[in-house]
Enzyme design. Structure first.
Site, PDB file in Angstrom:
ATOM      1  CG  ASN A   2      -2.000  -1.035   1.144  1.00  0.00           C
ATOM      2  OD1 ASN A   2      -2.517  -1.332   0.076  1.00  0.00           O
ATOM      3  ND2 ASN A   2      -2.332  -1.636   2.280  1.00  0.00           N
ATOM      4  CB  CYS A  38      -6.736  -5.517  -1.753  1.00  0.00           C
ATOM      5  SG  CYS A  38      -7.371  -4.860  -0.207  1.00  0.00           S
ATOM      6  CG  HIS A  39      -6.957  -9.468   2.735  1.00  0.00           C
ATOM      7  ND1 HIS A  39      -5.847  -9.981   3.355  1.00  0.00           N
ATOM      8  CD2 HIS A  39      -7.215  -8.296   3.366  1.00  0.00           C
ATOM      9  CE1 HIS A  39      -5.455  -9.165   4.319  1.00  0.00           C
ATOM     10  NE2 HIS A  39      -6.282  -8.150   4.344  1.00  0.00           N
ATOM     11  CG  HIS A  91      -7.759  -0.134   1.166  1.00  0.00           C
ATOM     12  ND1 HIS A  91      -6.451   0.266   1.397  1.00  0.00           N
ATOM     13  CD2 HIS A  91      -7.764  -1.491   1.298  1.00  0.00           C
ATOM     14  CE1 HIS A  91      -5.709  -0.793   1.663  1.00  0.00           C
ATOM     15  NE2 HIS A  91      -6.475  -1.868   1.605  1.00  0.00           N
TER      16      HIS A  91
END
Length: 453
Positions: free
Chosen positions: A151, A173-174, A209
């Site tokens: 990130n 990304c999880h 995000h």
């Protein structure tokens, strides 16, 4: 690589950040479990001793993979088939400035690595490093697939493409996985539908995000109305499942996610800690007391430092054989992606890629997060449609900053970086003079990485 029926051997993976005590261990576990793949993982890290420790841990697993630490990036990258990047840009001293210096000005950040003042300064440190990575990849393994976990995700991926346009890179990304699991729990609780995350289909769109799901189905069942009932049921209390939100700095009760659904009628598909930083105007981050009411956490850097110390001790014990490495599925999809890209089955999953048109209403080349179709040596973004205007308005300043921050970093333009800070929703409540003071203080705190600006 060598193809042998339903197996692929002699794969070379270059791991940049190979001393990692998180992502690297997850990769080791998943590689051990996938018997159709084998090869060598070259671990490169500026902390060579950490990479050597991971070499020992990996080889102690006695799997079909061999791990070797190298002390230069060129050795890791040369003729690699895959490159994995998971690094900490800077030290915890700089991270402490990212997260905690803005608190002097009444700005609270729950993570501080993607947006807000913390995300900006982390990006200013990270982008030059990724320029170097892209140039090295171009020289030593231009045909490799590059998987980024670092990130700020969108800025890292965009820097790779800006520097080496022909690079084959994507970001993983999880956060979306957790939201998909929440939808699965809603299906079970509201309608007694038994299914797994892999069983449901979701349409993913947004930026990393700050990602959203506007369609979710299981077989022919629309899961959005079921999720709405779930939100209504737990709107006041939040939903924690088996784990209390208070048990971990990275946990929440999903109250922010539920509130965003009520406001925008679309599922916010990231953790509450990340979501709140994109919409400070909605009041979730006013102060620590407000954060507690919304049942999530401000994650202090002091906790990260303590956690790192514990992980270092754990790594040393595992390397010496004093503690067992527990092999179990990590929940990440990196190995599944590698498997699809070498031709052992197809996969659809969410990744971060430049916008080639997969999301309408967002300009081309902005790095967006959508589903993509993985098959042998090819990734095709899935057309995801368009976010509602009410949500696009929320994305707008962050999309503008994605361009502005990269330009400021490449040109070493301090004034442009300041304007990116001023454009961030977290900072808009400050006067220009206070914002300038905050910028100057944070710049001074991270000047070791901002030479010749």
């Amino acid at each position: 690589m060598r193809f042998d029926g339903d197996k692929v051997d002699e794969i070379k993976i270059a791991y940049i950040g190979g001393g990692s005590r998180g992502w690297a261990w997850r990769l080791m576990s998943d590689l051990s479990l996938e018997q159709s793949l084998s090869g060598t993982v070259y671990l490169y890290d500026i902390d060579y001793e950490a990479a050597k420790t991971n070499e020992t841990i990996g080889n102690n697993l006695k799997s079909q993979w061999f791990y070797t630490a190298v002390n230069n990036i060129e050795s890791a990258l040369k003729d690699a088939n895959f490159v994995i990047i998971s690094i900490l840009p800077g030290t915890f001293n700089e991270m402490a400035s990212d997260v905690h210096t803005p608190e002097k000005y009444g700005i609270y950040q729950s993570v501080g690595d993607t947006t807000g003042p913390g995300g900006l300064f982390r990006a200013l440190r990270t982008i030059p490093i990724f320029v170097e990575f892209a140039n090295k990849i171009k020289e030593y393994c231009p045909d490799a697939w590059v998987i980024n976990y670092t990130n700020p995700m969108a800025l890292c991926v965009r820097t790779l493409y800006n520097t080496f346009p022909k690079i084959k890179a994507f970001g993983c990304c999880h956060e979306v996985f957790s939201t998909q699991n929440l939808i699965v729990k809603a299906a079970k609780e509201i309608e007694d539908i038994e299914c797994s995350r892999e069983d449901i289909k979701t349409n993913v769109l947004g930026i990393n995000h700050f990602t959203w799901i506007d369609k979710a189905t299981y077989k022919d069942i629309d899961l959005i109305p079921i999720y709405e009932k779930f939100v209504d049921k737990y709107f006041d209390t939040g939903y924690e499942g088996e784990v209390s939100w208070q048990s971990s700095y990275t946990s929440s009760a999903n109250k922010v996610k539920f509130d965003l659904f009520k406001k925008y009628r679309i599922i916010a598909a990231a953790g509450d800690r990340h979501l709140t930083e994109f919409v400070p105007q909605l009041g979730y981050l006013e102060n620590p007391e407000t954060v507690k009411k919304w049942k999530f956490h401000l994650t202090p850097v002091s906790w990260r430092i303590k956690n790192r110390e514990e992980l270092i001790k754990k790594s040393q014990k595992m390397a010496k054989g004093e503690e067992n490495f527990k092999i179990s599925p990590s929940g990440e999809e990196g190995v599944k992606q590698i498997k699809a890209l070498v031709g052992l089955g197809d996969l659809i999953t969410n990744v971060n890629l430049p916008n080639y048109g997969q999301i309408k209403g967002i300009e081309k080349n902005i790095v967006v997060e959508t589903n993509a179709y993985f098959t042998k040596d090819r990734i095709s973004p899935v057309i995801s449609g368009e976010l509602p205007d009410t949500v696009n308005i929320l994305l707008a300043p962050h999309i503008i900053n994605q361009k502005m921050i990269i330009e400021a970093t490449i040109k070493k333009d301090k004034d442009l970086a300041l304007h990116a800070l001023l454009n961030d929703p977290m900072v808009r409540k400050l006067t220009y003079n206070d914002a300038k003071k905050l910028f100057d203080e944070m710049f001074e705190n991270t000047k070791e990485y901002l030479k010749n600006w």
